[in-house]
Every structure is written in C-alpha cells, then in structure tokens.
Design a protein around this motif. Sequence first.
Motif, short mmCIF file in Angstrom:
data_model
loop_
_atom_site.label_atom_id
_atom_site.label_comp_id
_atom_site.label_asym_id
_atom_site.label_seq_id
_atom_site.Cartn_x
_atom_site.Cartn_y
_atom_site.Cartn_z
N LYS A 72 21.15 -8.70 -56.95
CA LYS A 72 21.37 -7.20 -56.94
C LYS A 72 20.30 -6.55 -55.60
N GLY A 73 20.92 -5.60 -55.00
CA GLY A 73 19.96 -5.02 -53.94
C GLY A 73 19.68 -5.64 -52.72
N ILE A 74 20.49 -7.00 -52.78
CA ILE A 74 20.12 -7.88 -51.52
C ILE A 74 21.42 -7.74 -50.60
N ASN A 75 21.42 -7.57 -49.36
CA ASN A 75 22.33 -7.54 -48.46
C ASN A 75 22.02 -8.70 -47.39
N PRO A 76 23.18 -9.48 -47.06
CA PRO A 76 22.90 -10.37 -46.01
C PRO A 76 22.55 -9.92 -44.50
N GLU A 77 21.50 -10.28 -43.98
CA GLU A 77 20.78 -9.59 -42.73
C GLU A 77 21.25 -10.58 -41.55
N THR A 78 21.67 -11.89 -41.49
CA THR A 78 21.85 -12.78 -40.53
C THR A 78 23.18 -13.43 -40.86
N PRO A 79 23.90 -13.96 -39.65
CA PRO A 79 25.01 -14.75 -39.91
C PRO A 79 25.21 -15.95 -40.85
N LYS A 80 23.74 -16.43 -40.96
CA LYS A 80 23.62 -17.53 -41.82
C LYS A 80 23.90 -17.18 -43.49
N GLU A 81 23.34 -15.95 -43.60
CA GLU A 81 23.38 -15.18 -44.92
C GLU A 81 24.77 -14.66 -45.09
N PHE A 82 25.40 -14.20 -44.08
CA PHE A 82 26.75 -13.57 -43.89
C PHE A 82 27.62 -14.51 -44.44
N ILE A 83 27.76 -15.71 -43.91
CA ILE A 83 28.60 -16.71 -44.07
C ILE A 83 28.47 -17.31 -45.68
N ASN A 85 27.61 -9.25 -32.21
CA ASN A 85 29.18 -9.74 -32.38
C ASN A 85 29.44 -9.96 -33.81
N TRP A 86 28.49 -10.54 -34.54
CA TRP A 86 28.80 -10.81 -35.88
C TRP A 86 28.85 -9.66 -36.82
N GLN A 87 28.47 -8.27 -36.31
CA GLN A 87 28.72 -7.12 -36.96
C GLN A 87 30.18 -6.70 -36.69
N THR A 88 30.42 -6.76 -35.49
CA THR A 88 31.83 -6.49 -35.17
C THR A 88 32.72 -7.30 -36.03
N ILE A 89 32.66 -8.75 -36.27
CA ILE A 89 33.39 -9.61 -36.98
C ILE A 89 33.40 -9.13 -38.47
#
Length: 390
Positions: free
Chosen positions: A157-168, A220-224
């Motif tokens: 909780k309280g943590i959001n992914p900041e990079t594509p690595k974490e996003f995936i 680009n990954w934010q657009t995705i």
Amino acid sequence: METLTISTNKKSQIPTSWYFIDEEDWADEIDYFPGEYDDEDSKESNFCDMLDEVIHLNLDNAINRLDSVLKKFPIHHISVNVDLMGMNDTDAFCLNSGSYQQSGENNIGIGIGPGMVKSFLEKHFYANAYTNPYYELNFDHELIHGMDQNLWAYNPKGINPETPKEFIVNYLLKYQSEGLACFSTFLRGMLAEKSFNQAANKFQKNWAIVTSLSEQNPENWQTISNKLKSHSYDPYNLGPMMVLQALNVKASQDNDLEQIQLLTKAMNIEVLTNDEINQLIIAGLELSFPEFVNGLHKPDASGRSFMPKEMLLPALDQVNSWTNFLTEDQQKKSEERTPISTLEAELESIKHIDDEMLELKKLELDYNITIGKEYQKYQIKCDEFYQQIL
C-alpha cells in the motif's frame, strides 16, 4: 449454476466491526435506500441496526462458504467500511492493514459501496427481490484478496510503479490477484470469459500493447498505461482462466492427477461443489507470483499453453535490462526525493521535543520514511521476480 444458500445458524468467529467512511453526512443518504424506518428521532439508529444485521448476515455467509480456506489462511479481524455516498466509485474494495508481517496477524478492511448496501437491504425487506449473485459473492471476493499475500508482497500500500519494469509486474499481478478473487463467482458459472482460447487471444492482444515500450521515448509507457484503462475489466474477465491454467501447469509438473482432473472440470465450466471450489481457491493462494507468470508460457500435461514463451519472456527481459528509465516528470521527482537517512535524522532531532506544532511534522516524516522503506523493499521484490523468471 449453483444456488446460493443462506445460513444464519453458524456465526462468524472472526471479530468484525464496521463504520461509515463519511462520518458526518451519511445520514442524509438513508432515504435513498430500501426499507422504512421509524420517525426522525430514531431513523438513524434504526437504519444502523438494520445495516449491522445485513452486513453480518452476508459476511457470515461468505465466511461459511470459505470456511476451509480461512482455516488455512486465517483472518483475525475484519473492519467493514460503509461508503453510502459512493465516494470510492466501486462496489467493494479490500484494504490490508499491513499488520500481518509485523504482528503475525492478518487484519483486513473491506469497503462496500451503495450498490451492495442497497442489494443487501432489498433482499432483507422484499422477499421476491432479485439479488445479483455478484453482490452476494462480493464479500467472498474481498476476503480472498485479504488472504492473498502475493498481492500485498508485490503491491504494498502507498506504492505505485515508477518504471516499466515495475509497471509490468503490477500489470501481471492484477490478472493473478483479480482472477483468483473471482473464483467464487467464476467457478459457480458466473461472470468472466469461459473459453480458454478466447481468453488467451484477448490477453495476447493486450500484452502486445503493454510491451510496445520504447527505450528512446520514456513518455511512451505512460501513454500505454493510459491506453490500457479501456481494458481495466480484463483482469476480472480473463484472470480466472489464467490462474486455472497456471495451476494446471503446476499440477502437471507435480504429476498430481487428482488436481488435474479437478482443474479440467473447472476449465470446462462443469458444476463444482463448494468444497471443490475452496480446494482451488487454496491452491490459488498457494501459487506464487513467479509460478503464475511461468504458468502462462509453460505447457500443461496436454501440451497446451496460454501464450508462446517467445511472446512473454523477451518482453520481460527487455524491460529488466533498462536502467534509469524515467519520464521527465519522474526524473524530477526522483531528484527531489529526500534520502531516507536525511528524513530519519530530521525525525530523530525533533521526536523528543514536546511541542504540538511539531506533531504534524513528526507524522509526515514518519510516513515518508515508511513509504521510502516500503518502496526499497518493493524494488528488491521486483528484482527477485525477474531473477526467478528469466
């Protein structure tokens, strides 16, 4: 489709409390809900009494259905947060208190929105009222989330992914966690995609969007991510079949013929008993996140896989190799982020000062230190995941 039975004899052994999210204006919403309550002087009290009754009735029914699961993955306290005004814009949600790892106890919070409250009250007041099974089984869904330690380990909780690595990692985890939480409905023949091939084809199309990242264009990954918002229901729709397939791969590797037979029934949408459903929920809770992801590309006993290895692993390997991959906005935030050691030193310098004016600052520092440490652990967890998969 199984008929849900209601039992009021067996009372929950899990301590439960509930409260209104909006502590001030909730009473203004009473007239929008089913039922007739006494005069103005006692309306609020009568409404609360009725709400208490239907919350405990429906929660106890869910706990009874999940009895064998809860014995293996115990929950020690449930706090139900009632959102009469729909401020969270969802029917239900689960909040883990975070106390599991510190105290050894799993205390969870479950939020319920106006749709669920209305459904519970209609069923109570009107004998012939139609009750959507989705609402009846929503407590099951959130209780499964509350028992799912994969979810809290890889999505603190309280943590959001900041990079594509974490996003995936976050993206794939959503399919596992929501797919598993939907077992109580899906395995009773309700909701979600029931065709293996269609579920696989839809996910592979989504995966092609997710992995169309460009190292030359960090924005680009934010657009995705924004593009995928139109597919926000897919983890609920496709996830159950994905989790079943991952379990099938694991059972095939273990040569567990009895489990393979049960999973075949489930994937063919045959009628299951409550005990069989719970057996699969337990198996799902025991399935690690790396096992889930590997179960998408590895073949089961019949040789079938959910997606080609060549589609999944190269994309994971690509984002794992990228370093310092931040958008301009994130790069700026990263540079402005105060080191944890600096925050700890500042808190140490003021924590013994008895000054009300500093109390808010102490809380702010403590929160930022906690979130900073949680993010560091999250980064380590993500690294461990890629090491296990690749």
